[in-house]
Scaffold this motif. Structure first.
Motif, mmCIF file in Angstrom:
data_model
loop_
_atom_site.group_PDB
_atom_site.id
_atom_site.type_symbol
_atom_site.label_atom_id
_atom_site.label_comp_id
_atom_site.label_asym_id
_atom_site.label_seq_id
_atom_site.Cartn_x
_atom_site.Cartn_y
_atom_site.Cartn_z
ATOM 1 N N GLY A 1 2.576 7.769 1.708
ATOM 2 C CA GLY A 1 3.605 6.899 1.724
ATOM 3 C C GLY A 1 3.681 6.104 3.180
ATOM 4 N N ASN A 2 2.549 6.433 4.075
ATOM 5 C CA ASN A 2 2.804 5.804 5.340
ATOM 6 C C ASN A 2 1.350 5.038 5.747
ATOM 7 N N PRO A 3 0.993 4.091 4.977
ATOM 8 C CA PRO A 3 -0.337 3.556 5.329
ATOM 9 C C PRO A 3 -0.480 2.844 6.642
ATOM 10 N N PRO A 4 -1.367 2.945 7.268
ATOM 11 C CA PRO A 4 -1.428 2.434 8.730
ATOM 12 C C PRO A 4 -1.861 1.058 8.564
ATOM 13 N N ASP A 5 -1.396 0.172 9.744
ATOM 14 C CA ASP A 5 -1.669 -1.003 10.004
ATOM 15 C C ASP A 5 -3.086 -1.476 9.912
ATOM 16 N N ASP A 6 -4.041 -0.590 10.526
ATOM 17 C CA ASP A 6 -5.195 -0.675 10.380
ATOM 18 C C ASP A 6 -5.841 0.650 10.198
ATOM 19 N N ASP A 7 -7.124 0.560 10.104
ATOM 20 C CA ASP A 7 -7.970 1.892 9.923
ATOM 21 C C ASP A 7 -8.941 2.329 11.047
ATOM 22 N N THR A 8 -8.832 1.610 11.986
ATOM 23 C CA THR A 8 -9.719 1.737 13.206
ATOM 24 C C THR A 8 -9.726 3.076 13.580
ATOM 25 N N GLY A 9 -10.851 3.735 13.878
ATOM 26 C CA GLY A 9 -11.088 4.844 14.071
ATOM 27 C C GLY A 9 -10.474 6.250 13.111
ATOM 28 N N GLY A 10 -10.179 5.815 11.921
ATOM 29 C CA GLY A 10 -9.764 6.604 10.807
ATOM 30 C C GLY A 10 -10.954 6.953 9.935
ATOM 31 N N PRO B 1 -11.780 3.743 4.613
ATOM 32 C CA PRO B 1 -12.296 2.464 4.440
ATOM 33 C C PRO B 1 -11.188 1.295 4.733
ATOM 34 N N ALA B 2 -11.380 0.286 5.464
ATOM 35 C CA ALA B 2 -10.452 -0.572 5.536
ATOM 36 C C ALA B 2 -10.117 -1.439 4.606
ATOM 37 N N GLN B 3 -8.626 -1.668 4.194
ATOM 38 C CA GLN B 3 -8.276 -2.586 3.031
ATOM 39 C C GLN B 3 -7.464 -3.550 3.435
ATOM 40 N N PRO B 4 -7.505 -4.277 4.282
ATOM 41 C CA PRO B 4 -6.310 -5.058 4.832
ATOM 42 C C PRO B 4 -5.579 -5.979 4.140
ATOM 43 N N GLU B 5 -6.411 -6.404 3.023
ATOM 44 C CA GLU B 5 -5.697 -7.132 1.944
ATOM 45 C C GLU B 5 -4.600 -6.414 1.138
ATOM 46 N N LEU B 6 -4.776 -5.181 0.963
ATOM 47 C CA LEU B 6 -3.635 -4.402 0.349
ATOM 48 C C LEU B 6 -2.394 -4.216 1.247
ATOM 49 N N THR B 7 -2.326 -4.448 2.493
ATOM 50 C CA THR B 7 -1.339 -4.000 3.248
ATOM 51 C C THR B 7 -0.440 -5.297 3.606
ATOM 52 N N PRO B 8 0.784 -5.502 3.168
ATOM 53 C CA PRO B 8 1.378 -6.724 3.495
ATOM 54 C C PRO B 8 1.549 -6.943 5.043
ATOM 55 N N THR C 1 -9.517 2.454 -10.665
ATOM 56 C CA THR C 1 -10.514 2.043 -9.692
ATOM 57 C C THR C 1 -11.541 2.733 -10.119
ATOM 58 N N LEU C 2 -12.805 2.296 -9.537
ATOM 59 C CA LEU C 2 -14.141 2.939 -9.753
ATOM 60 C C LEU C 2 -13.859 4.323 -9.364
ATOM 61 N N ARG C 3 -13.185 4.563 -7.968
ATOM 62 C CA ARG C 3 -13.223 5.948 -7.435
ATOM 63 C C ARG C 3 -12.170 6.649 -8.512
ATOM 64 N N ASP C 4 -11.141 6.354 -8.900
ATOM 65 C CA ASP C 4 -10.265 6.992 -9.609
ATOM 66 C C ASP C 4 -10.842 7.430 -11.081
ATOM 67 N N GLY D 1 -12.189 9.842 2.440
ATOM 68 C CA GLY D 1 -12.930 8.547 2.691
ATOM 69 C C GLY D 1 -13.724 7.872 1.830
ATOM 70 N N VAL D 2 -13.438 8.324 0.549
ATOM 71 C CA VAL D 2 -13.989 7.607 -0.617
ATOM 72 C C VAL D 2 -13.474 6.271 -0.882
ATOM 73 N N ALA D 3 -14.146 5.023 -0.729
ATOM 74 C CA ALA D 3 -13.319 3.678 -1.075
ATOM 75 C C ALA D 3 -12.935 3.610 -2.431
ATOM 76 N N PRO D 4 -12.063 2.761 -2.775
ATOM 77 C CA PRO D 4 -11.725 2.805 -4.125
ATOM 78 C C PRO D 4 -12.569 1.964 -5.116
ATOM 79 N N GLY D 5 -13.311 1.073 -4.404
ATOM 80 C CA GLY D 5 -14.303 0.159 -5.107
ATOM 81 C C GLY D 5 -13.619 -0.609 -6.309
#
Length: 287
Positions: free
Chosen positions: A237-246, A249-256, A164-167, A148-152
Motif C-alpha cells: 500500500g505504499n508504492p514509492p515515488d521512484d525506484d532508485t536504489g530499490g 523495476p521502475a514503473q513510473p507510468e503506474l504511479t499518478p 500480467t505475464l508475471r502473475d 524484483g520480477v517485473a510484471p511484464g
C-alpha cells in the motif's frame, strides 16, 4: 482407480490453464499495436477480444447466477461463505508472507487461519477480525514482484480475467497452494469451486453495476485499476515515488503524480468509489 485418474486430470488441467496465456503470448508476440501502443499492454487488440469474450460469458451466466445468489441467499449465510474462502486464502497468504520474510504478516496470517478454523467453525465466522488481527492477502505473484520480477505485459486470460505475464507464470504455483484443489471427493471439490466463483462474482455486483453506468472505456479502466492496485499491494500500500536504489523495476507510468492525486477528477473519484464498492485488487486489509 477412477478417482486417482480424475485427480491427476484435474491437476493437469489447472497447470494447462495457468500456462496457456504464455503460449498465446508467444504466438502473438508480433501482434503488438503501433507506435502509440501502451507499453504495458502490447497485446491490447488480443486482450480486448478476450475481455469481450469474458464479458459475454459474465453477462450470460455468471452475473445472473450471482444476482440470484445475492437475492435468494440470506446475507448471514453469504457472509459465512465469504469468510470460509477468505480463511483458506489466509493459509496461502501465510506461505507467501513467509517467502517474503515478512515475519509479522506471516504470523498474523497463521494466527488468523488457526483462530478462524478452530474457533470460527472452520472459517465460517471471522473471529480473527473481531480480535483485530490484521489480514495480509498475498499470492505467489506478489512474492515474485517483491523479489524484483517485473510484471511484464498486461494479459487478459480466458475466464480468469486481468493478469500480467508475471502473475500468469505464478498461477500454477497459486493453484498448488489452493486447499480446495486437494479435496479428494470430487463432487465436494467441484461444489466448493462453483460456490467460490459465485461468491466472488456476487461481491463484485455493486462495482460492476457502477462501472456499467459510467461513460468510459471499461477495458482501459479495468486494466489500469488492476495494474495500479497490484503494484500497490506489492509495496503493502505504499508504492514509492521512484525506484532508485530499490529492488523493484521502475514503473513510473503506474504511479499518478502528486498533482493528479490532489485533483478531484471524475476518474480519480470513480476509482475510489469503485474500489470501495469491491473492485478486484490486492492490498493489505485492516479489520
Amino acid at each position: 482407480m477412477n478417482l486417482n485418474k480424475s485427480l491427476v486430470t484435474h491437476k493437469t488441467l489447472r497447470g494447462v490453464l495457468g500456462s496457456s496465456a504464455l503460449i498465446v503470448l508467444a504466438l502473438l508476440s508480433g501482434c503488438a499495436t503501433g507506435p502509440n501502443a501502451n507499453p504495458r499492454d502490447p497485446l491490447e487488440p488480443f486482450n480486448r477480444g478476450v475481455y469481450q469474450l469474458n464479458d459475454a460469458v459474465d453477462r450470460a451466466v455468471l452475473k445472473p447466477v450471482a444476482t440470484a445468489y445475492q437475492d435468494v441467499v440470506p446475507s448471514l449465510i453469504r457472509r459465512g461463505v465469504n469468510n470460509f474462502f477468505a480463511n483458506l486464502q489466509d493459509a496461502w497468504s501465510f506461505v507467501n508472507n513467509a517467502l517474503q520474510f515478512k515475519g509479522e504478516a506471516a504470523a498474523d496470517s497463521a494466527v488468523r487461519f488457526g483462530v478462524n478454523t478452530f474457533i470460527g467453525l472452520g472459517g465460517v465466522l471471522d473471529v480473527a477480525t473481531e480480535m483485530n488481527i490484521e489480514k495480509h492477502t498475498k499470492d505467489f505473484g506478489h512474492t515474485l514482484g517483491y523479489w524484483g520480477v517485473a510484471p511484464g505485459p498486461y494479459l487478459v486470460l480466458p475466464l480468469l480475467g486481468s493478469s500480467t505475464l508475471r502473475d500468469t507464470v505464478a498461477l500454477p504455483v497459486d493453484f498448488q497452494g489452493d486447499i480446495v484443489g486437494y479435496i479428494e471427493h470430487i463432487p465436494t471439490r467441484n461444489t466448493l469451486i462453483a460456490m467460490r466463483l459465485v461468491d466472488d462474482r456476487a461481491n463484485l455486483l455493486k462495482a460492476s453495476a457502477m462501472l456499467d453506468e459510467v461513460a468510459l472505456d471499461k477495458y482501459t479502466f479495468v486494466r489500469d485499476a488492476y495494474l495500479q492496485r497490484r503494484r500497490s499491494a506489492i509495496y503493502d500500500g505504499n508504492p514509492p515515488d521512484d525506484d532508485t536504489g530499490g529492488i523493484f523495476p521502475a514503473q513510473p507510468e503506474l504511479t499518478p503524480s502528486r498533482e493528479a492525486l490532489r485533483s478531484e477528477t471524475p476518474t480519480n473519484a470513480l476509482t475510489e468509489t469503485l474500489s470501495n464498492a469491491g473492485l478486484p485488487g490486492d492490498e493489505k486489509v485492516k479489520p
